[in-house]
Motif scaffolding. Structure first.
Motif, short mmCIF file in Angstrom:
data_model
loop_
_atom_site.label_atom_id
_atom_site.label_comp_id
_atom_site.label_asym_id
_atom_site.label_seq_id
_atom_site.Cartn_x
_atom_site.Cartn_y
_atom_site.Cartn_z
N UNK A 54 0.84 -1.31 -0.06
CA UNK A 54 0.02 0.21 -0.07
C UNK A 54 0.90 1.19 0.06
N UNK A 55 1.84 1.34 0.74
CA UNK A 55 2.90 2.36 0.77
C UNK A 55 3.42 2.48 -0.45
N UNK A 56 4.04 1.46 -1.20
CA UNK A 56 4.52 1.59 -2.47
C UNK A 56 3.52 2.33 -3.55
N UNK A 57 2.41 1.89 -3.54
CA UNK A 57 1.44 2.53 -4.15
C UNK A 57 1.01 3.91 -3.98
N UNK A 58 1.07 4.17 -2.62
CA UNK A 58 0.59 5.66 -2.30
C UNK A 58 2.07 6.43 -2.74
N UNK A 59 3.01 6.05 -2.38
CA UNK A 59 4.27 7.02 -2.67
C UNK A 59 4.87 7.15 -4.11
N UNK A 60 4.30 5.73 -4.85
CA UNK A 60 5.12 5.69 -5.97
C UNK A 60 6.60 5.15 -5.87
N UNK A 61 6.98 4.46 -4.79
CA UNK A 61 8.27 4.11 -4.76
C UNK A 61 7.95 2.34 -4.80
N UNK A 62 8.14 1.80 -5.89
CA UNK A 62 7.87 0.27 -6.35
C UNK A 62 9.15 -0.41 -6.19
N UNK A 63 10.28 0.30 -5.34
CA UNK A 63 11.50 -0.51 -5.39
C UNK A 63 11.35 -2.02 -4.89
N UNK A 64 11.81 -3.09 -5.60
CA UNK A 64 11.59 -4.29 -5.43
C UNK A 64 11.88 -4.94 -4.22
N UNK A 65 13.11 -3.99 -3.73
CA UNK A 65 13.90 -4.44 -2.49
C UNK A 65 12.73 -4.36 -1.20
N UNK A 66 11.56 -3.73 -1.41
CA UNK A 66 10.73 -3.62 -0.35
C UNK A 66 9.60 -4.30 -0.46
N UNK A 67 9.32 -4.90 -1.67
CA UNK A 67 8.14 -5.85 -1.94
C UNK A 67 8.26 -7.17 -2.30
N UNK A 68 9.54 -7.32 -2.71
CA UNK A 68 9.78 -8.86 -3.22
C UNK A 68 10.95 -9.28 -2.55
N UNK A 69 10.47 -10.34 -1.86
CA UNK A 69 11.55 -11.09 -1.20
C UNK A 69 12.80 -11.58 -1.87
N UNK A 70 12.48 -12.05 -3.00
CA UNK A 70 13.75 -12.67 -3.99
C UNK A 70 14.65 -11.38 -4.15
N UNK A 71 14.07 -10.35 -4.56
CA UNK A 71 15.17 -9.15 -4.90
C UNK A 71 15.61 -8.54 -3.45
N UNK A 72 14.97 -8.82 -2.39
CA UNK A 72 15.59 -8.47 -1.03
C UNK A 72 16.89 -9.29 -0.58
N UNK A 73 16.42 -10.73 -0.94
CA UNK A 73 17.55 -11.72 -0.73
C UNK A 73 18.84 -11.51 -1.60
N UNK A 74 18.36 -11.20 -3.07
CA UNK A 74 19.55 -10.83 -3.66
C UNK A 74 20.44 -9.71 -3.25
#
Length: 176
Positions: free
Chosen positions: A25-45
């Motif tokens: 929801x925050x990603x949508x509201x703020x426009x910050x769709x950085x995968x680091x914050x919403x995608x576990x695989x990206x965060x682990x990478x």
């Protein structure tokens, strides 16, 4: 002479648990769709065990802490320094304390408020400062009944009793 507002504490804000839904929801509201914050695989990478919360989400909670106490038009500045990650499932806790009251170049009395976001284990994830019009504080705080040089509980206790703002994840995410 010390201003009687110095030392007064804002009512604490205990934010809701940071969930994956909060981050989406925050990603949508703020426009910050950085995968680091919403995608576990990206965060682990990137070397994380799981997704960390957006730093600006914590700053949004600080903004809500301040504006639950004074009107938005009384806020002159809000700044923050991010010092640690907020992991998913954490429950941020926000506090604020007036550290100084001073006069601006144009004669307005301004209150400086030290702000902190902490996790349950005591880790400070964000430290910041708000500057607000002191006139807005005097409308929300009772006049001290003792010497103006000694802060008393008559200044801070009523402020602590101000109703805590709702902690809806949707509301927090929609108002960064």
């Amino acid at each position: 002479m010390t201003d009687p507002l110095v030392g007064a504490e804002l009512p604490d804000l205990s934010a809701p648990q940071v969930t994956r839904a909060t981050l989406a929801l925050f990603a949508g509201a703020s426009g910050d769709h950085n995968p680091l914050h919403i995608d576990t695989d990206a965060a682990r990478a990137a070397g994380f065990d799981d997704v960390p919360a957006h730093g600006m989400l914590s700053m949004a909670y600080l903004g809500r802490l301040v504006t639950s106490w004074v009107p938005l038009d009384a806020v002159r500045s809000l700044k923050a320094r991010f010092s640690a990650m907020t992991p998913v499932h954490a429950r941020p806790h926000c506090t604020g304390r007036i550290t100084a009251v001073e006069e601006s170049a144009d004669g307005e009395r301004l209150a400086r408020i030290a702000l902190t976001v902490r996790l349950a284990d005591g880790t400070a994830t964000v430290r910041g400062e708000a500057v607000v019009a002191a006139a807005a504080l005097t409308r929300t705080a009772p006049t001290p009944t003792t010497s103006a040089t000694t802060p008393t509980t008559s200044v801070s206790t009523p402020m602590k009793s101000t109703p805590t703002p709702t902690t809806s994840t949707r509301t927090a995410s929609a108002h960064p």
